[in-house]
Design an enzyme around this catalytic site. Structure first.
Site, mmCIF file in Angstrom:
data_model
loop_
_atom_site.group_PDB
_atom_site.id
_atom_site.type_symbol
_atom_site.label_atom_id
_atom_site.label_comp_id
_atom_site.label_asym_id
_atom_site.label_seq_id
_atom_site.Cartn_x
_atom_site.Cartn_y
_atom_site.Cartn_z
ATOM 1 N N GLU A 114 0.835 -1.196 0.000
ATOM 2 C CA GLU A 114 0.000 0.000 0.000
ATOM 3 C C GLU A 114 0.873 1.250 0.000
ATOM 4 O OE1 GLU A 114 -2.618 -0.118 3.392
ATOM 5 O OE2 GLU A 114 -3.453 -2.070 2.841
ATOM 6 N N GLU A 181 -8.831 1.306 -4.184
ATOM 7 C CA GLU A 181 -9.883 1.005 -3.208
ATOM 8 C C GLU A 181 -10.639 2.255 -2.798
ATOM 9 O OE1 GLU A 181 -8.630 -1.580 -0.041
ATOM 10 O OE2 GLU A 181 -10.326 -1.067 1.242
HETATM 11 N N1 LIG Z 1 -15.166 -7.420 5.334
HETATM 12 C C1 LIG Z 1 -14.237 -6.563 4.915
HETATM 13 N N2 LIG Z 1 -14.339 -6.057 3.665
HETATM 14 C C2 LIG Z 1 -13.410 -5.201 3.188
HETATM 15 O O1 LIG Z 1 -13.535 -4.778 2.015
HETATM 16 C C3 LIG Z 1 -12.316 -4.852 4.012
HETATM 17 C C4 LIG Z 1 -12.241 -5.416 5.291
HETATM 18 N N3 LIG Z 1 -13.214 -6.248 5.732
HETATM 19 N N4 LIG Z 1 -11.191 -5.163 6.121
HETATM 20 C C5 LIG Z 1 -10.020 -4.498 5.559
HETATM 21 C C6 LIG Z 1 -10.444 -3.436 4.656
HETATM 22 C C7 LIG Z 1 -11.229 -2.327 5.326
HETATM 23 N N5 LIG Z 1 -12.100 -1.919 4.259
HETATM 24 C C8 LIG Z 1 -13.197 -1.070 4.397
HETATM 25 C C9 LIG Z 1 -13.917 -1.014 5.569
HETATM 26 C C10 LIG Z 1 -15.028 -0.185 5.701
HETATM 27 C C11 LIG Z 1 -15.405 0.609 4.645
HETATM 28 C C12 LIG Z 1 -16.588 1.510 4.788
HETATM 29 O O2 LIG Z 1 -17.317 1.432 5.745
HETATM 30 N N6 LIG Z 1 -16.789 2.388 3.812
HETATM 31 C C13 LIG Z 1 -17.962 3.273 3.786
HETATM 32 C C14 LIG Z 1 -17.594 4.524 3.021
HETATM 33 C C15 LIG Z 1 -17.522 5.709 3.936
HETATM 34 C C16 LIG Z 1 -17.433 6.990 3.151
HETATM 35 O O3 LIG Z 1 -18.415 7.314 2.433
HETATM 36 O O4 LIG Z 1 -16.403 7.688 3.238
HETATM 37 C C17 LIG Z 1 -19.092 2.568 3.040
HETATM 38 O O5 LIG Z 1 -20.212 3.031 3.128
HETATM 39 O O6 LIG Z 1 -18.818 1.538 2.379
HETATM 40 C C18 LIG Z 1 -14.681 0.564 3.468
HETATM 41 C C19 LIG Z 1 -13.581 -0.291 3.344
HETATM 42 C C20 LIG Z 1 -11.860 -2.682 3.089
HETATM 43 N N7 LIG Z 1 -11.332 -3.928 3.607
HETATM 44 C C1 LIG Z 2 -9.442 -5.519 -0.065
HETATM 45 C C2 LIG Z 2 -8.179 -6.045 -0.663
HETATM 46 C C3 LIG Z 2 -7.763 -5.236 -1.839
HETATM 47 C C4 LIG Z 2 -7.081 -6.144 0.369
HETATM 48 O O1 LIG Z 2 -6.089 -5.453 0.351
HETATM 49 C C5 LIG Z 2 -7.250 -7.126 1.447
HETATM 50 O O2 LIG Z 2 -8.135 -8.000 1.370
HETATM 51 O O3 LIG Z 2 -6.466 -7.065 2.403
HETATM 52 MG MG LIG Z 3 -4.955 -5.611 2.157
#
Ligand SMILES: Nc1nc(=O)c2c([nH]1)NC[C@@H]1CN(c3ccc(C(=O)N[C@@H](CCC(=O)O)C(=O)O)cc3)CN21
Ligand SMILES: CC(C)C(=O)C(=O)O
Ligand SMILES: [Mg+2]
Length: 264
Positions: A114, A181
């Site tokens: 990253e 992402e």
């Molecule tokens: N189950 C899971 N899925 C993932 O994609 C993921 C993980 N865990 N853990 C590691 C990271 C953390 N990630 C995440 C975690 C939360 C959001 C989230 O809540 N995003 C909000 C957007 C907020 C905004 O508008 O700024 C959403 O509504 O999706 C996004 C990526 C992606 N990765």
């Molecule tokens: C969400 C993906 C791109 C990742 O980095 C992970 O699974 O850790």
């Molecule tokens: Mg990762």
């Protein structure tokens, strides 16, 4: 199916064929995804959250990643295996050499890190030594404490421009794949068009060269989040292999992500 390599993915981009990738952490799921026709499997440091139940990816170690990479490797026949370099395991070039060597010897064919242009020297040094690199920009979860949460990145004009410059620099340094992402769709499209290498999106719109999902989200079983950008493919199928085949065909047809999964 024949062995998938970085050359296969580059050719898919050139031919306009969409790339479908997913995370896996063990041999059974990896084998099922491989047989379903997934183009690459990522052993993500997301395992800290979906397997270990932690609230971020920061506690994950290189030993954790190597263990799960070995598990995945035993289940895979054709799929490209990519392993995440965990938090602070590539803070210096020397650390990156040691960490990447451990993950390649555990069974990875490519490692992912990253960060932006600060990684250029590390990337070119790894590639020179025979280690293919996937870069990762946008919402880079190892920087969650800098961002102040898992928030969409690149919304401001200057931040978006910076991300485009970083992406070009990473490609020039030798990265052969890029994950984007949680960024606005228009930015995902601009970066995918600006680069020769394939760009894989997660919450980066429908115009990237491919998609990736955390397997627990694609199956609707994550203990932490169900991010807006994911879709439960098991709900529509009732069978895990069919769910992954549906994911691949929906990506291929341009039906996933849909309007409800993207950020504008
Ligand atoms: N189950 C899971 N899925 C993932 O994609 C993921 C993980 N865990 N853990 C590691 C990271 C953390 N990630 C995440 C975690 C939360 C959001 C989230 O809540 N995003 C909000 C957007 C907020 C905004 O508008 O700024 C959403 O509504 O999706 C996004 C990526 C992606 N990765
Ligand atoms: C969400 C993906 C791109 C990742 O980095 C992970 O699974 O850790
Ligand atoms: Mg990762």
């Amino acid at each position: 199916m024949a062995k998938i390599t970085t050359a296969t993915l580059l050719k898919m981009k050139q031919q306009g064929k969409k790339i479908s990738t997913i995370t896996a952490y063990d041999a059974s799921f990896a084998k099922l995804f491989d047989q379903a026709g997934i183009h690459a499997i990522l052993i993500g440091d997301s395992l800290g959250m979906v397997l270990q139940g932690q609230d971020s990816t920061l506690p994950v170690t290189v030993d954790d990643m190597a263990y799960h990479t070995q598990c995945v490797k035993r289940g895979v026949e054709d799929t490209l295996i990519i392993a995440d370099m965990p938090f602070m395991s590539y803070a210096t070039k020397e650390q990156a050499f040691t960490s990447a060597a451990q993950l390649m010897q555990a069974g990875a064919s490519m490692i992912k890190m990253e960060g932006g242009a600060w990684l250029n020297d590390t990337i070119s040094a790894l590639v020179e030594r025979g280690i293919p690199v996937c870069a990762h920009l946008g919402l880079t979860p190892q920087s969650v404490n800098v961002f102040g949460g898992f928030k969409v990145q690149g919304r401001e004009n200057d931040k978006a421009q910076q991300m485009i410059e970083d992406a070009k620099a990473l490609e020039t340094a030798g990265a052969q794949l890029l994950v984007l992402e949680c960024i606005p769709s228009a930015l995902g499209k601009a970066i995918s068009q600006a680069l020769t290498i394939p760009v894989i999106g997660i919450g980066a719109g429908k115009d990237t060269d491919g998609q990736i999902l955390v397997m627990h989200d694609a199956l609707g079983i994550a203990c932490n989040y169900m991010p807006k950008f994911s879709r439960n493919f098991l709900k529509d199928t009732g069978d895990i292999k069919a769910a992954v085949e549906l994911y691949i065909s929906e990506v291929s047809a341009g039906n996933f992500p849909g309007d409800e999964h993207i950020f504008n």
